[in-house]
Scaffold this active site. Structure first.
Site, PDB file in Angstrom:
ATOM      1  CE  LYS A   1      -0.750   2.277   3.619  1.00  0.00           C
ATOM      2  NZ  LYS A   1       0.388   2.715   4.442  1.00  0.00           N
TER       3      LYS A   1
ATOM      4  CG  HIS B   1      -3.545   0.018   8.007  1.00  0.00           C
ATOM      5  ND1 HIS B   1      -3.186  -0.983   7.135  1.00  0.00           N
ATOM      6  CD2 HIS B   1      -2.454   0.808   8.124  1.00  0.00           C
ATOM      7  CE1 HIS B   1      -1.929  -0.791   6.742  1.00  0.00           C
ATOM      8  NE2 HIS B   1      -1.464   0.291   7.328  1.00  0.00           N
TER       9      HIS B   1
HETATM   10  C1  BG6 Z   1       1.782   1.921   7.718  1.00  0.00           C
HETATM   11  C2  BG6 Z   1       1.744   3.413   7.595  1.00  0.00           C
HETATM   12  O1  BG6 Z   1       0.957   1.327   6.744  1.00  0.00           O
HETATM   13  O2  BG6 Z   1       1.334   1.524   9.000  1.00  0.00           O
HETATM   14  C3  BG6 Z   1       2.585   4.053   8.675  1.00  0.00           C
HETATM   15  O3  BG6 Z   1       2.216   3.816   6.316  1.00  0.00           O
HETATM   16  C4  BG6 Z   1       2.188   3.528  10.039  1.00  0.00           C
HETATM   17  O4  BG6 Z   1       2.466   5.465   8.635  1.00  0.00           O
HETATM   18  C5  BG6 Z   1       2.131   2.003  10.057  1.00  0.00           C
HETATM   19  O5  BG6 Z   1       3.140   3.988  10.978  1.00  0.00           O
HETATM   20  C6  BG6 Z   1       1.557   1.485  11.357  1.00  0.00           C
HETATM   21  O6  BG6 Z   1       1.708   0.083  11.415  1.00  0.00           O
HETATM   22  P1  BG6 Z   1       1.790  -0.679  12.815  1.00  0.00           P
HETATM   23  O7  BG6 Z   1       1.897  -2.116  12.422  1.00  0.00           O
HETATM   24  O8  BG6 Z   1       3.007  -0.157  13.508  1.00  0.00           O
HETATM   25  O9  BG6 Z   1       0.530  -0.355  13.552  1.00  0.00           O
END
Ligand code: BG6
Length: 489
Positions: A145, A237
């Site tokens: 993504k 997400h």
């Molecule tokens: C990523 C984003 O997809 O997910 C980031 O681009 C973000 O900005 C990250 O920090 C967060 O992932 P996790 O697994 O640390 O919650």
């Protein structure tokens, strides 16, 4: 169980994602004994590095990003021997002949092209892969993504990649779907008979989904400033979490069955446009403040972000979302995500309706509604807040108490990182936890109307102090409805 022998080609191999997430995930799968035969991991990027130089970089990254007890010389010896590096440029033919050489005679084994590059390169890389005859029957392509920055660019990229690979060969990754507790949502909802009967508008008052981070933009300012929290976190997400909470029971865990149900949720979302943008959304940007006691600067001063110039990119979003279907009519889903929040915490809160009538005397205290709290990170747990009688002879007094299922305490096993699971799913050929084309596009369609409405209104982002839960307008968004954010982090 071990997976088939593979060649994993990681485009963008010197980038942040490859070094911080992908290599550690592959290393850990090797350590777990899941990688067989002469499987190889080949990093590809434009940088002119020798394989030895890349290996040194990889070792440094692994030592930095793995826990001390995860890195060991034996696994590194084995994994390091699998590593290879080829300098190739997606926009020219430079390096592609060499790539062909490296893959010679390996057409029969599973071949994965992981595109951890900027999405504009997904099409051109796919085209070169075809032109150089590298796409085999056993090839798969993984798209990181974001897939584009709006519906039109997402469609174009899907078309370009789709002209080289069949849809079954395309794995659009959303690493949230690989998180243990996210998958646990499926178990919670569909392996228990207790919840599903009350999982609807008749019993649920509202739902909150929070994904809060303490980090800022971490040197990714160039990308982030063009993107913002809605594109970076919500379109993918948070929408996926919303789908898993909101969807109807799929007929099976079959890839198409699950994805068919998720897309129905996306199609049922009430559009947010110019008419309701003010009441349904809040966008914020952090100013200087402190997170966990450490002073941090403002977004606009972070390297590569605003570059000291004012920027109108949001680092926080709160939304009031409605799913207009039979099950959820009238039940708001409040979503929020932001950087530089007080804690790294992701959770889903289902707030049930108030009891219809209280039989207790006024002195017994207030009856608070039941909450089911699914915490995805940092400490995975499922908690159910109930009302109980305060123990003792003093008569009937009510108190809130919780049933708490902590995954760390209950299941002593190690929790693999989301990427570990997903990278192996690609080798196994299991796309259930990946996004189908129509899903990505439906998510963009809905998200884009918010982006357009923000633009049309020309509002500026609302400031919040780093280390707080976002702008005061976010509190107002939910309090207007007589509800409050659940902040217990
Ligand atoms: C990523 C984003 O997809 O997910 C980031 O681009 C973000 O900005 C990250 O920090 C967060 O992932 P996790 O697994 O640390 O919650």
């Amino acid at each position: 169980a071990p997976v088939d022998t593979f060649d994993y080609l990681v485009f963008g191999g010197t980038g942040d994602l490859a070094l911080r997430k992908l290599l550690p995930a592959l290393y850990l799968r090797d350590k777990a004994g899941q990688i067989t035969g002469d499987s190889r991991v080949m990093a590809v990027s434009r940088s002119q590095l020798s394989p030895a130089e890349y290996k040194a970089k990889a070792e440094e990254a692994l030592r930095q990003h793995l826990h001390a007890d995860e890195f060991d010389e034996e696994t590194w010896g084995r994994f390091g021997a699998r590593l290879d590096y080829v300098a190739a440029d997606a926009t020219t033919t430079h390096g592609w002949g060499e790539l062909q050489e490296h893959l010679k005679g390996r057409d029969e084994i599973v071949r994965v092209f992981y595109l951890a590059t900027s999405p504009e390169l997904f099409g051109p890389i796919s085209e070169r892969l075809r032109a150089f005859g590298l796409v085999t029957e056993k090839s798969r392509v993984v798209l990181e993504k974001p897939i584009g920055r709006d519906l039109a660019s997402a469609k174009r990229i899907n078309d370009e990649v789709g002209s080289v690979f069949a849809e079954e060969q395309i794995y659009r990754i959303d690493h949230y779907l690989g998180k243990e507790t996210v998958q646990n949502l499926l178990a919670l909802r569909f392996a228990n008979s207790l919840f599903e009967p009350v999982w609807d508008a008749g019993h649920v008052d509202h739902v909150q989904i929070t994904v809060a981070e303490t980090v800022g933009v971490e040197g990714r300012g160039g990308y982030y400033d063009n993107s913002g929290a809605l594109r970076d976190m919500v379109q993918n997400h948070l929408m996926q979490l919303l789908c898993l909470v909101g969807m109807e029971p799929p007929v099976s865990l079959d890839q198409e069955a699950v994805r068919d149900e998720k897309i129905k949720v996306l199609r049922s979302l009430k559009p947010i446009g110019v008419e309701n943008i003010a009441a349904s959304t809040v966008r914020g940007q952090y100013r200087a403040g402190a997170v966990n006691g450490a002073a941090v600067g403002a977004y606009a001063e972070e390297a590569g972000a605003g570059n000291g110039k004012p920027s109108n990119t949001e680092t926080f979003v709160a939304l009031k979302v409605e799913i207009e279907n039979w099950r959820w009519s009238g039940v708001p889903f409040y979503l929020r995500t932001g950087k530089r929040m007080p804690a790294k915490v992701s959770e889903i809160v289902i707030q049930f309706r108030q009891v219809p009538h209280s039989i207790f005397p006024r002195g017994a205290g207030e009856i608070t509604p039941n909450l089911l709290i699914v915490r995805l990170q940092p400490d995975e747990s499922i908690r159910l807040n109930l009302m109980a009688k305060d123990p003792g002879p003093g008569g009937m007094r009510l108190r809130e108490a919780s049933l708490n299922l902590s995954f760390a305490e209950t299941f002593k096993s190690r929790f693999p990182d989301a990427y570990e699971r997903l990278l192996m799913d690609v080798v196994r050929g299991n796309p259930t936890l990946f996004m189908r084309r129509d899903e990505v596009e439906a998510a963009w369609r809905w998200t884009e109307s918010i982006l357009d409405a923000w633009e049309a209104r020309g509002d500026s982002v609302k400031p919040y102090i780093a280390g707080t839960w976002g702008p005061s307008q976010s509190v107002a968004l939910i309090e207007r409805d007589g509800r409050t954010w659940h902040d217990d982090a």
